[in-house]
Design a protein around this motif. Sequence first.
Motif, PDB file in Angstrom:
ATOM      1  N   ALA A 282     -22.958  25.740  65.557  1.00  0.00           N
ATOM      2  CA  ALA A 282     -24.019  26.656  65.132  1.00  0.00           C
ATOM      3  C   ALA A 282     -24.394  27.651  66.226  1.00  0.00           C
ATOM      4  O   ALA A 282     -24.319  27.372  67.409  1.00  0.00           O
ATOM      5  CB  ALA A 282     -25.251  25.848  64.740  1.00  0.00           C
ATOM      6  N   GLU A 283     -24.825  28.796  65.739  1.00  0.00           N
ATOM      7  CA  GLU A 283     -25.448  29.779  66.623  1.00  0.00           C
ATOM      8  C   GLU A 283     -26.888  29.347  66.826  1.00  0.00           C
ATOM      9  O   GLU A 283     -27.534  28.890  65.880  1.00  0.00           O
ATOM     10  CB  GLU A 283     -25.499  31.114  65.886  1.00  0.00           C
ATOM     11  CG  GLU A 283     -24.509  32.142  66.353  1.00  0.00           C
ATOM     12  CD  GLU A 283     -24.673  33.387  65.503  1.00  0.00           C
ATOM     13  OE1 GLU A 283     -25.754  34.005  65.556  1.00  0.00           O
ATOM     14  OE2 GLU A 283     -23.721  33.687  64.762  1.00  0.00           O
ATOM     15  N   VAL A 284     -27.382  29.515  68.022  1.00  0.00           N
ATOM     16  CA  VAL A 284     -28.750  29.061  68.266  1.00  0.00           C
ATOM     17  C   VAL A 284     -29.606  30.203  68.784  1.00  0.00           C
ATOM     18  O   VAL A 284     -29.187  30.944  69.675  1.00  0.00           O
ATOM     19  CB  VAL A 284     -28.785  27.908  69.281  1.00  0.00           C
ATOM     20  CG1 VAL A 284     -30.219  27.429  69.503  1.00  0.00           C
ATOM     21  CG2 VAL A 284     -27.919  26.753  68.816  1.00  0.00           C
ATOM     22  N   LEU A 285     -30.779  30.319  68.211  1.00  0.00           N
ATOM     23  CA  LEU A 285     -31.742  31.285  68.707  1.00  0.00           C
ATOM     24  C   LEU A 285     -32.918  30.498  69.302  1.00  0.00           C
ATOM     25  O   LEU A 285     -33.400  29.561  68.677  1.00  0.00           O
ATOM     26  CB  LEU A 285     -32.224  32.159  67.542  1.00  0.00           C
ATOM     27  CG  LEU A 285     -33.034  33.374  67.985  1.00  0.00           C
ATOM     28  CD1 LEU A 285     -32.098  34.425  68.584  1.00  0.00           C
ATOM     29  CD2 LEU A 285     -33.802  33.945  66.800  1.00  0.00           C
ATOM     30  N   SER A 286     -33.339  30.879  70.474  1.00  0.00           N
ATOM     31  CA  SER A 286     -34.467  30.191  71.105  1.00  0.00           C
ATOM     32  C   SER A 286     -35.630  31.168  71.290  1.00  0.00           C
ATOM     33  O   SER A 286     -35.752  31.806  72.328  1.00  0.00           O
ATOM     34  CB  SER A 286     -34.058  29.629  72.470  1.00  0.00           C
ATOM     35  OG  SER A 286     -33.041  28.678  72.327  1.00  0.00           O
ATOM     36  N   PRO A 287     -36.481  31.303  70.256  1.00  0.00           N
ATOM     37  CA  PRO A 287     -37.584  32.253  70.342  1.00  0.00           C
ATOM     38  C   PRO A 287     -38.611  31.816  71.377  1.00  0.00           C
ATOM     39  O   PRO A 287     -38.725  30.641  71.688  1.00  0.00           O
ATOM     40  CB  PRO A 287     -38.187  32.230  68.943  1.00  0.00           C
ATOM     41  CG  PRO A 287     -37.809  30.901  68.389  1.00  0.00           C
ATOM     42  CD  PRO A 287     -36.488  30.553  68.993  1.00  0.00           C
ATOM     43  N   ARG A 288     -39.346  32.784  71.897  1.00  0.00           N
ATOM     44  CA  ARG A 288     -40.386  32.505  72.892  1.00  0.00           C
ATOM     45  C   ARG A 288     -41.775  32.555  72.263  1.00  0.00           C
ATOM     46  O   ARG A 288     -42.738  32.134  72.880  1.00  0.00           O
ATOM     47  CB  ARG A 288     -40.305  33.534  74.033  1.00  0.00           C
ATOM     48  CG  ARG A 288     -39.112  33.360  74.931  1.00  0.00           C
ATOM     49  CD  ARG A 288     -39.365  32.258  75.946  1.00  0.00           C
ATOM     50  NE  ARG A 288     -38.169  31.460  76.117  1.00  0.00           N
ATOM     51  CZ  ARG A 288     -38.176  30.204  76.594  1.00  0.00           C
ATOM     52  NH1 ARG A 288     -39.303  29.613  76.920  1.00  0.00           N
ATOM     53  NH2 ARG A 288     -37.049  29.544  76.722  1.00  0.00           N
ATOM     54  N   SER A 289     -41.871  33.128  71.070  1.00  0.00           N
ATOM     55  CA  SER A 289     -43.198  33.198  70.437  1.00  0.00           C
ATOM     56  C   SER A 289     -43.084  32.790  68.974  1.00  0.00           C
ATOM     57  O   SER A 289     -41.993  32.825  68.386  1.00  0.00           O
ATOM     58  CB  SER A 289     -43.755  34.621  70.512  1.00  0.00           C
ATOM     59  OG  SER A 289     -43.012  35.458  69.628  1.00  0.00           O
ATOM     60  N   LEU A 290     -44.228  32.459  68.391  1.00  0.00           N
ATOM     61  CA  LEU A 290     -44.257  32.064  66.990  1.00  0.00           C
ATOM     62  C   LEU A 290     -43.815  33.226  66.106  1.00  0.00           C
ATOM     63  O   LEU A 290     -43.060  33.032  65.154  1.00  0.00           O
ATOM     64  CB  LEU A 290     -45.667  31.603  66.613  1.00  0.00           C
ATOM     65  CG  LEU A 290     -45.840  31.157  65.161  1.00  0.00           C
ATOM     66  CD1 LEU A 290     -44.897  30.024  64.815  1.00  0.00           C
ATOM     67  CD2 LEU A 290     -47.279  30.746  64.886  1.00  0.00           C
ATOM     68  N   GLN A 291     -44.290  34.401  66.442  1.00  0.00           N
ATOM     69  CA  GLN A 291     -43.938  35.572  65.650  1.00  0.00           C
ATOM     70  C   GLN A 291     -42.421  35.731  65.600  1.00  0.00           C
ATOM     71  O   GLN A 291     -41.822  35.910  64.540  1.00  0.00           O
ATOM     72  CB  GLN A 291     -44.603  36.818  66.252  1.00  0.00           C
ATOM     73  CG  GLN A 291     -44.580  38.027  65.333  1.00  0.00           C
ATOM     74  CD  GLN A 291     -45.112  37.673  63.930  1.00  0.00           C
ATOM     75  OE1 GLN A 291     -46.152  37.012  63.802  1.00  0.00           O
ATOM     76  NE2 GLN A 291     -44.390  38.059  62.888  1.00  0.00           N
ATOM     77  N   GLU A 292     -41.819  35.624  66.779  1.00  0.00           N
ATOM     78  CA  GLU A 292     -40.360  35.742  66.874  1.00  0.00           C
ATOM     79  C   GLU A 292     -39.673  34.658  66.033  1.00  0.00           C
ATOM     80  O   GLU A 292     -38.694  34.921  65.325  1.00  0.00           O
ATOM     81  CB  GLU A 292     -39.972  35.581  68.351  1.00  0.00           C
ATOM     82  CG  GLU A 292     -38.732  36.337  68.791  1.00  0.00           C
ATOM     83  CD  GLU A 292     -38.340  35.937  70.213  1.00  0.00           C
ATOM     84  OE1 GLU A 292     -37.158  35.650  70.444  1.00  0.00           O
ATOM     85  OE2 GLU A 292     -39.243  35.884  71.092  1.00  0.00           O
ATOM     86  N   ALA A 293     -40.219  33.477  66.103  1.00  0.00           N
ATOM     87  CA  ALA A 293     -39.631  32.353  65.366  1.00  0.00           C
ATOM     88  C   ALA A 293     -39.715  32.585  63.865  1.00  0.00           C
ATOM     89  O   ALA A 293     -38.733  32.400  63.135  1.00  0.00           O
ATOM     90  CB  ALA A 293     -40.334  31.055  65.741  1.00  0.00           C
TER      91      ALA A 293
END
Lengths: 729, 281, 155
Positions: B6-17
């Motif tokens: 899988a590709e993984v995204l690690s957001p830093r904020s809730l908005q981003e998530a």
Amino acid sequence: MAQLIGEGIGRVDGPAKVSGRALYVDDLHVPGCYYGATVRSTHAHALIRGITLNLDYDWSDVIVVTSVDIPGENVIALMTDDQPALAEQVVRHVTEPIALVAAPTREKALEAARNVRIEYQPLPAIIDMARSRGEEPRIFGNDNVFKKLELRLGDVKAVTGGVLIEGEYEVGHQEQLYIEPQGVLAVPREDGGVTIIGSLQCPYYVVKALIRVLGHDKLNVVQAATGGGFGGKEEYPSMLSAHAALLATRAGRPVKMVYRRDEDLRATTKRHPARVKLSTRVDESGRLLSLDADVLMDGGAYNTLSPVVISRAALHVSGPYRWETAHVRAAVVATHTPPNGAFRGFGAPQAMFAVERHLDKIARTLSIDPVELRRMNLLREGDLTVTGQVVKAPGGLLALDAALAAADESPLPPLSPIPGGGGDAARRLPGRGVSVVFHGCGFTGNGEAKIKSKVILELQGERIRVLTGSTDIGQGTDTIFPQLVASVLDIPLSWVEMAPHDTALVPDSGPTVASRTAMVVGGVVDAAARKLHAALQVEARRSAPFAELARARRARGPLRVEHQHQPDPSLRWDDERYIGDAYPTYAWMATVVDLAVDIDTGEVTYRRLITATDIGRALNPVLASGQIEGGALQALGWATFEEVVTDGKGLMLNDRLTNYIIPTAADAPEMVTLLIENPYEGGPFGAKGLGEIPMDGPAAAVAQAIEAATGAVLNRLPMTPERVLEATP
Amino acid sequence: MLTSHAEVLSPRSLQEALTAKASHPETVALAGGTDLMVLIEANKLAPSRVLNLWGVQELRGIDAQDGWIRLGALTTWTELIHSTLLADHAPALVEAAQTCGAAQIRNRGTLGGNLANASPAGDSLPPLLALDGVVELGSARRGLRRVPIERFFLGYRKTALERDELITAIYLPARVDGDETFFRKVGTRRAQSISKLSFCGRVRRQGGQVTLARLAFGALGPVPLRAHTVEVALEGGPVRPQLAELLLNDIRPIADVRSTAEYRQRAAVNVLRGWLESLAG
Amino acid sequence: MKLSFVVNGQPREAEVRPMARLLDVLREDLRLTGAKEGCGEGECGACTVLLDGQSACACLVPAVQAQGATVLTVEGLGDDPRLARLQEGFVRCGAAQCGICTPGFLMTAAELCQKGQVLSRAEVRDAVAGNLCRCTGYQKIIDAVEEALCADQPR
Ligand SMILES: Cc1cc2nc3c(=O)[nH]c(=O)nc-3n(C[C@H](O)[C@H](O)[C@H](O)COP(=O)(O)OP(=O)(O)OC[C@H]3O[C@@H](n4cnc5c(N)ncnc54)[C@H](O)[C@@H]3O)c2cc1C
Ligand code: FES
Ligand code: FES
């Protein structure tokens, strides 16, 4: 320095094990290594109609092996030649290996295995052992019986007096659950042969099996650090090694096969399920007049070591008691289920649970205290066992008295709270149970005479290497053997080292099984050390301490002595009629367990487990008590937690550690482990075998304790909360 | 041994998530991974995209807000155990946390993961039900919404979570003086064990009369459930232990490799009766 | 992804798939084979490491969650004299038999030592319940952990 015996010195492989340096098979990094995977039967009994590869899949870097690729014979040689390395036309149990694949990564191997298609034509199958003997379809021989045997002491039919008391007892499968799954690495050799490095107990079993499968003997087997075995790595590694060797030979490169836990649980051997019917006559005072025992075991689809397991069951179903007459019939039958095999205790735990529970029934029926009943009937000096063996220096009473005294003296630890805050509302009833067992040490009858275990000692400078095929699977013999040599020769421990367990170097010392390694092979080590000393004295033509002679010849070449086990010539055994000295000696053990049963849920909380074990002599008390504690907890696991749940085809459904439940530290009781020294003149420094006896007694003691707490009478293992609650009046 | 590609995204904020989840609804959220990684290893799930929430600070923390206790979705079991706020306001949840898995699992497993995973055996669920908890869900487009815990579970492993939503927090009402609670887990062993059944009870009494009863059970049906029949029978009278028998109207336990239906039924009634007896004194 | 983290006090880098298991990264990419695989699903604890000071099952931690983290494995225990004592105690008490579970137990115990917790014997049992051992019956493991925790207490 003879005081080394009895010293609880730390294990020699300890520093490597606590620092992560000890290398287990999966830790070995070999460049260019492929990973193997197994295609297994999904049917209990079927014809194989075809094996095809999914053509949409990329097979370019995958090696595939089926039975047609076997260069030698398609057999895993053990007692009989009934088990193939890979199923050919027929599968006889779910999970039976049919084809093998190897690929550059584990994932690719597992994926490739899923892309091998097997076409089956299902056939009727026998799953229930009670419906196997003499029934169709035939799995083994002409009656589906792997082995049956009968033994008699006197004439039970002639006994008609006393009270007739009958009972039926049942135990299920148990998984060894070594924490390191089965694994093997096969490395092609330059000479066209193959080296096997594996997690295994018996390197020479593997050698013997591989010679047949590969059709040549250019092979050697090396034991890697082994993460537990308990019997589970006795015969199965021959199968796994054969598979890895076939793949490696075919691929021309190293192949590693390490099972995932689910595969290990579904496919490898388990403890034999058993049903034991006992019919006994007892006089009013509790004297045991006659024992009529019928033992039935489920061997699974292939013979493996089942004949020896049933034999040990038959020889232990009397318990450590004096019966005036006895008639024991025992049979192990074939079913279309994964083969059962060696597991610590080897048939004795099943038999012992039955007879100990039966003694409880006798006590209940006659209103005699169960401990008194045992005390009264325990075998004493000069008594006859059911095979007519004259009992010498029995330790049953010693053990029982020691355990009971400790139960009075040592404080009972607090009852740990139940999970959740319901501690206060929980209603738990305390119970105590007691059992006494014995366990024949070493091989049955003339087994040792046939094996002729060998050990070699090699002196170079002042260093001695011990060469033996007996492996250390955690029980500590790599520490005990040097301890023995150093003690015999009165030299520092640091002078003695173990040679690697590589069959290219070490002789066959017999398998690492049957509580025989310290006692039998240790005895050979002990004798070899004396022989080495004698050889030095002959060479120097004077008698002097070993250290002095060794120093004096430091500059000279190495000196090797070999010694072979010499069975006690006074032992007599009739293998046809099962009469005589079944074992050279016996270990004895008493268990006192304190527990509490939750009346709302049937859950058992263990509080304290006291064991007192006559092991002859404790060569290393830390290692000895560690063996006993570990075995005793396996027995508690079997008593109340461990159940193999299968489907209608014999496939294990709870094939994960989240649903095959073994005890954690929070479930385990505090243990008081008493070692009783009652030396056996045939063992090194008086030592007997102790590896298996802790598996024999605890389950019955737990059953008695649950009965004492709740009135629930349970004659079937495991005694899960479900069964406890159901049986609670 | 199995590795997800899988590709993984690690957001830093809730908005981003939330934005990431909305733009790729097939994205699978990753909190502590103690359920997700097991599913991947067992080959039961092969996500193509993963949203690693672990670094989103807004999803952490336990604090008190206008009569409620807010627990961020990423609150771990270990944090639940060590929270003094929860020790005062939700001791039953703390007890449940203590029985969950073992240290390693509690250090990473989260409350949000336990809820979203929606196993009927999830150990936080009975306490959250009995304490009238509320789940807060967030979406990039629709903002935040709150769902009472009982309406969050729709069926076996089905929840009210929409495909573009994440759990952001769990709210528990501050404890009312006089509320008495109880938690009991009946697992396969004392630790590292999945519940065969779990129970959390809460009663409020005035002058010996039960004014409020909440009885919540886990692992006795496709979803964690409340024993409404017994609750209604208890309310308005003194605690009568024999009402425990009515539980059979509320539960439909099943058999599986861990236990039998009969056992779950009998043990549940016994546990409930045992607690009611201790309340009745 | 490029994983950068600190392992046993050393900065390390590895090119890995983000969802690769930390256990495989350690064992295969970094050749630190001290952490063992007994189940691959969080049940046995043989793979326990300390991740930012907290015990975790390395089989359940995806590499992406180790980014920038500090990892301690059994190979690094000996660097801390207190934890080296814990290791020695394991050998002396007989807490290691086959040894496959030992690295995991040591790491779980290391977390307890580092936190300086004072625990009763029963609490020690609960604290290590995420590590399965099939050889010892746990008695000697509890002895060794208890001894290490006591040794840490100021006397
Ligand atoms: C050995 C072991 C023992 C266990 N013992 C117990 C036990 O005793 N009791 C118990 O209840 N559970 C137990 N579990 C299960 C598990 O640990 C818990 O359910 C845990 O709370 C899951 O949290 P997580 O953060 O690890 O979830 P993850 O694995 O990260 O996620 C679980 C699921 O929830 C989703 N998810 C996570 N966070 C969010 C979010 N914020 N919004 C939307 N979706 C989200 C994920 O996509 C995934 O589908 C055990 C697991 C293991 C491996
Ligand atoms: S391998 Fe990670 S817990 Fe078993
Ligand atoms: S020492 Fe072998 S599993 Fe623990």
